[in-house]
Motif scaffolding. Structure first.
Motif, PDB file in Angstrom:
ATOM      1  N   MET A  99       4.290  22.681 -12.343  1.00  0.00           N
ATOM      2  CA  MET A  99       2.916  22.758 -11.836  1.00  0.00           C
ATOM      3  C   MET A  99       1.937  22.829 -12.996  1.00  0.00           C
ATOM      4  O   MET A  99       2.197  23.498 -14.002  1.00  0.00           O
ATOM      5  CB  MET A  99       2.725  23.965 -10.912  1.00  0.00           C
ATOM      6  N   LEU A 100       0.819  22.132 -12.824  1.00  0.00           N
ATOM      7  CA  LEU A 100      -0.251  22.123 -13.820  1.00  0.00           C
ATOM      8  C   LEU A 100      -1.526  22.623 -13.159  1.00  0.00           C
ATOM      9  O   LEU A 100      -1.875  22.193 -12.059  1.00  0.00           O
ATOM     10  CB  LEU A 100      -0.463  20.706 -14.365  1.00  0.00           C
ATOM     11  N   VAL A 101      -2.214  23.554 -13.830  1.00  0.00           N
ATOM     12  CA  VAL A 101      -3.458  24.135 -13.315  1.00  0.00           C
ATOM     13  C   VAL A 101      -4.580  23.758 -14.272  1.00  0.00           C
ATOM     14  O   VAL A 101      -4.425  23.851 -15.494  1.00  0.00           O
ATOM     15  CB  VAL A 101      -3.351  25.665 -13.182  1.00  0.00           C
ATOM     16  N   ALA A 102      -5.705  23.325 -13.714  1.00  0.00           N
ATOM     17  CA  ALA A 102      -6.837  22.901 -14.542  1.00  0.00           C
ATOM     18  C   ALA A 102      -8.142  23.247 -13.841  1.00  0.00           C
ATOM     19  O   ALA A 102      -8.172  23.502 -12.638  1.00  0.00           O
ATOM     20  CB  ALA A 102      -6.768  21.403 -14.819  1.00  0.00           C
ATOM     21  N   GLU A 103      -9.212  23.247 -14.613  1.00  0.00           N
ATOM     22  CA  GLU A 103     -10.555  23.454 -14.079  1.00  0.00           C
ATOM     23  C   GLU A 103     -11.473  22.396 -14.639  1.00  0.00           C
ATOM     24  O   GLU A 103     -11.293  21.911 -15.761  1.00  0.00           O
ATOM     25  CB  GLU A 103     -11.080  24.850 -14.422  1.00  0.00           C
ATOM     26  N   GLY A 104     -12.463  22.014 -13.847  1.00  0.00           N
ATOM     27  CA  GLY A 104     -13.405  20.983 -14.260  1.00  0.00           C
ATOM     28  C   GLY A 104     -14.386  20.696 -13.142  1.00  0.00           C
ATOM     29  O   GLY A 104     -14.582  21.533 -12.250  1.00  0.00           O
ATOM     30  N   GLU A 105     -14.990  19.516 -13.172  1.00  0.00           N
ATOM     31  CA  GLU A 105     -15.979  19.143 -12.170  1.00  0.00           C
ATOM     32  C   GLU A 105     -15.590  17.824 -11.518  1.00  0.00           C
ATOM     33  O   GLU A 105     -15.111  16.905 -12.187  1.00  0.00           O
ATOM     34  CB  GLU A 105     -17.375  19.011 -12.796  1.00  0.00           C
TER      35      GLU A 105
ATOM     36  N   PHE B 271       9.632  16.841 -12.061  1.00  0.00           N
ATOM     37  CA  PHE B 271      10.197  17.996 -12.770  1.00  0.00           C
ATOM     38  C   PHE B 271      11.067  18.776 -11.777  1.00  0.00           C
ATOM     39  O   PHE B 271      10.582  19.576 -10.991  1.00  0.00           O
ATOM     40  CB  PHE B 271       9.084  18.890 -13.319  1.00  0.00           C
ATOM     41  N   MET B 272      12.364  18.497 -11.780  1.00  0.00           N
ATOM     42  CA  MET B 272      13.334  19.163 -10.913  1.00  0.00           C
ATOM     43  C   MET B 272      12.875  19.167  -9.461  1.00  0.00           C
ATOM     44  O   MET B 272      12.953  20.169  -8.751  1.00  0.00           O
ATOM     45  CB  MET B 272      13.592  20.601 -11.394  1.00  0.00           C
ATOM     46  N   GLY B 273      12.365  18.027  -9.013  1.00  0.00           N
ATOM     47  CA  GLY B 273      11.945  17.888  -7.625  1.00  0.00           C
ATOM     48  C   GLY B 273      10.747  18.745  -7.262  1.00  0.00           C
ATOM     49  O   GLY B 273      10.518  19.006  -6.070  1.00  0.00           O
TER      50      GLY B 273
ATOM     51  N   ASP C 165       0.816  -1.215   0.000  1.00  0.00           N
ATOM     52  CA  ASP C 165       0.000   0.000   0.000  1.00  0.00           C
ATOM     53  C   ASP C 165       0.855   1.273   0.000  1.00  0.00           C
ATOM     54  O   ASP C 165       0.393   2.336   0.429  1.00  0.00           O
ATOM     55  CB  ASP C 165      -0.955   0.028   1.195  1.00  0.00           C
ATOM     56  N   HIS C 166       2.078   1.183  -0.487  1.00  0.00           N
ATOM     57  CA  HIS C 166       2.938   2.362  -0.572  1.00  0.00           C
ATOM     58  C   HIS C 166       2.459   3.271  -1.707  1.00  0.00           C
ATOM     59  O   HIS C 166       2.214   2.818  -2.821  1.00  0.00           O
ATOM     60  CB  HIS C 166       4.381   1.943  -0.814  1.00  0.00           C
ATOM     61  N   HIS C 167       2.318   4.569  -1.424  1.00  0.00           N
ATOM     62  CA  HIS C 167       1.874   5.539  -2.407  1.00  0.00           C
ATOM     63  C   HIS C 167       3.081   6.073  -3.185  1.00  0.00           C
ATOM     64  O   HIS C 167       3.910   6.799  -2.633  1.00  0.00           O
ATOM     65  CB  HIS C 167       1.137   6.692  -1.723  1.00  0.00           C
ATOM     66  N   MET C 168       3.163   5.693  -4.445  1.00  0.00           N
ATOM     67  CA  MET C 168       4.260   6.157  -5.299  1.00  0.00           C
ATOM     68  C   MET C 168       3.916   7.512  -5.904  1.00  0.00           C
ATOM     69  O   MET C 168       2.783   7.985  -5.820  1.00  0.00           O
ATOM     70  CB  MET C 168       4.532   5.137  -6.407  1.00  0.00           C
ATOM     71  N   ALA C 169       4.926   8.113  -6.522  1.00  0.00           N
ATOM     72  CA  ALA C 169       4.720   9.414  -7.151  1.00  0.00           C
ATOM     73  C   ALA C 169       3.774   9.272  -8.338  1.00  0.00           C
ATOM     74  O   ALA C 169       3.791   8.264  -9.052  1.00  0.00           O
ATOM     75  CB  ALA C 169       6.054  10.001  -7.596  1.00  0.00           C
ATOM     76  N   ILE C 170       2.956  10.285  -8.539  1.00  0.00           N
ATOM     77  CA  ILE C 170       2.003  10.290  -9.641  1.00  0.00           C
ATOM     78  C   ILE C 170       2.047  11.662 -10.299  1.00  0.00           C
ATOM     79  O   ILE C 170       2.193  12.690  -9.618  1.00  0.00           O
ATOM     80  CB  ILE C 170       0.580   9.958  -9.132  1.00  0.00           C
ATOM     81  N   THR C 171       1.959  11.700 -11.624  1.00  0.00           N
ATOM     82  CA  THR C 171       2.052  12.964 -12.342  1.00  0.00           C
ATOM     83  C   THR C 171       0.738  13.739 -12.216  1.00  0.00           C
ATOM     84  O   THR C 171      -0.325  13.152 -11.954  1.00  0.00           O
ATOM     85  CB  THR C 171       2.357  12.719 -13.825  1.00  0.00           C
TER      86      THR C 171
ATOM     87  N   MET D  32      16.536  22.823 -17.582  1.00  0.00           N
ATOM     88  CA  MET D  32      15.112  22.965 -17.895  1.00  0.00           C
ATOM     89  C   MET D  32      14.743  22.134 -19.121  1.00  0.00           C
ATOM     90  O   MET D  32      13.719  21.441 -19.128  1.00  0.00           O
ATOM     91  CB  MET D  32      14.786  24.434 -18.134  1.00  0.00           C
ATOM     92  N   LYS D  33      15.567  22.174 -20.142  1.00  0.00           N
ATOM     93  CA  LYS D  33      15.278  21.397 -21.352  1.00  0.00           C
ATOM     94  C   LYS D  33      15.292  19.901 -21.062  1.00  0.00           C
ATOM     95  O   LYS D  33      14.456  19.150 -21.579  1.00  0.00           O
ATOM     96  CB  LYS D  33      16.296  21.738 -22.432  1.00  0.00           C
ATOM     97  N   ALA D  34      16.233  19.463 -20.226  1.00  0.00           N
ATOM     98  CA  ALA D  34      16.289  18.040 -19.874  1.00  0.00           C
ATOM     99  C   ALA D  34      15.051  17.619 -19.089  1.00  0.00           C
ATOM    100  O   ALA D  34      14.482  16.535 -19.322  1.00  0.00           O
ATOM    101  CB  ALA D  34      17.557  17.761 -19.069  1.00  0.00           C
ATOM    102  N   ALA D  35      14.602  18.468 -18.155  1.00  0.00           N
ATOM    103  CA  ALA D  35      13.400  18.151 -17.379  1.00  0.00           C
ATOM    104  C   ALA D  35      12.155  18.158 -18.260  1.00  0.00           C
ATOM    105  O   ALA D  35      11.267  17.304 -18.110  1.00  0.00           O
ATOM    106  CB  ALA D  35      13.248  19.141 -16.232  1.00  0.00           C
TER     107      ALA D  35
END
Length: 349
Positions: A110-116, A131-133, A52-58, A97-100
């Motif tokens: 960071m990603l910003v979104a809107e929805g329901e 992305f660069m920690g 039940d370990h929570h891994m990183a998620i995008t 930055m290009k490598a990341a």
């Protein structure tokens, strides 16, 4: 035509050649060491099925499981100045930055979104630790301000998923300036009376913890997430004492009053739906796709009647069917029983 070179040798090579197997089919859990099939892991929201370990998620994977039907609209974030300090360590900052960007496929951390979510409109922002920690630079500050402004404009709650190693050293003092900038953005939400919910994921450290990550109306954390300003290793070396077990983990902070909830990733969507609807004064979520049934005299369709009521005698003269009787005068189980008794007595006579 040479029979040996054209037929025999290719046949032998095909028998003994090594088959190419994709390297990303299996993922090893960093906690228990279990090898997990990539499809099974993705279906479980990047949570180990063994420990039940929570891994990183995008952020995109998180938003796909968060929003209704995985549908959301990205909010445009103003681009900051590139390499304002002309910083260089082992690599130039633009090269990092290009490598990341190449490895993650994202423009920034960071990603910003809107929805329901559960038919509740929200604005959401999520940091990408790959992305660069997830480091906080000028773009991250602009993203949080853009998310807050969008939430105020649409009068929606803001839900933020934090995952960062702190401020971005390649931007120096400019990255530290994002701490007061994001604090002002959060204050915009407070003045507008809009909920601000923070979900702290592993890890959330440094200047992020000292600013917008700990200013929410409600703080939720994923299990065993590291949440701190300075890490436990730095503290141990400073005070020269052994720290308690689980120090600065989500469960430890919950016990000491710094968090409101520790919620499993599979239950996070339902938790956020409940909180956003509660804080915005909306009724509880309706399960399923249909609206709630109308109850009252203006209802277009009457609710289904019990079997005892449907078999009862019409309550009004001239009513031809039980449906007409129900429309003429409400029939209940209590009124249906005497009518049925009277009919039985008449038959006995």
């Amino acid at each position: 035509m040479n029979w040996i070179s054209n037929y025999v040798r290719p046949k032998i090579n095909s028998l003994f050649s090594r088959r190419e197997v994709p390297e990303n089919l299996w993922t090893k859990c960093s906690e228990c060491g279990t090898m997990l099939f990539h499809r099974e892991l993705a279906d479980n929201l990047m949570v180990c099925t063994n420990c039940d370990h929570h891994m990183a998620i995008t952020p995109r994977e998180r938003f796909a499981s968060l929003f209704d039907g995985g549908v959301y609209t990205e909010v445009k974030v103003p681009a900051p100045v590139t390499d304002p300090l002309h910083f260089k360590d082992q690599k130039r900052y633009p090269d990092r930055m290009k490598a990341a960007q190449k490895s993650t496929g994202e423009e920034e951390a960071m990603l910003v979104a809107e929805g329901e979510i559960g038919r509740t409109p929200i604005v959401a922002a999520a940091q990408d630790f790959s992305f660069m920690g997830g480091s906080m630079g000028m773009y991250v500050g602009n993203a949080i301000i853009a998310a807050a402004q969008r939430a105020v404009k649409l009068k929606r709650p803001l839900v933020l998923f934090s995952a960062a190693g702190g401020a971005r050293m390649q931007e120096g003092i400019l990255s530290l300036m994002q701490m007061p900038r994001t604090t002002v953005a959060v204050q915009m939400l407070k003045e507008a009376g809009l909920p601000y919910i923070v979900v702290l994921t592993h890890p959330t450290t440094g200047g992020v913890t000292a600013s917008y990550a700990m200013l929410g109306d409600v703080h939720i954390a994923e299990p065993n997430a590291l949440i701190c300003f300075a890490g436990p290793r730095v503290i141990e070396q400073t005070i020269r004492e052994k720290l308690p077990e689980g120090f600065q983990r989500a469960e430890y902070l919950l016990d000491h009053g710094m968090l409101d909830r520790v919620t499993h990733r599979s239950q996070m969507r339902a938790e956020l739906i409940t909180l956003t609807r509660m804080l915005t004064g909306l009724p509880p979520e309706v399960k399923g796709d249909l609206p709630p049934p109308s109850i009252g005299p203006d209802a277009e369709t009457a609710p289904e009647l019990p079997a005892a009521v449907e078999n009862a005698e019409p309550a009004k003269a001239g009513a031809k069917t039980a449906g007409d009787a129900a429309a003429a005068k409400p029939v209940t189980a209590k009124s249906a029983k005497p009518a049925a008794d009277a009919k039985d007595k008449g038959t006995a006579k």
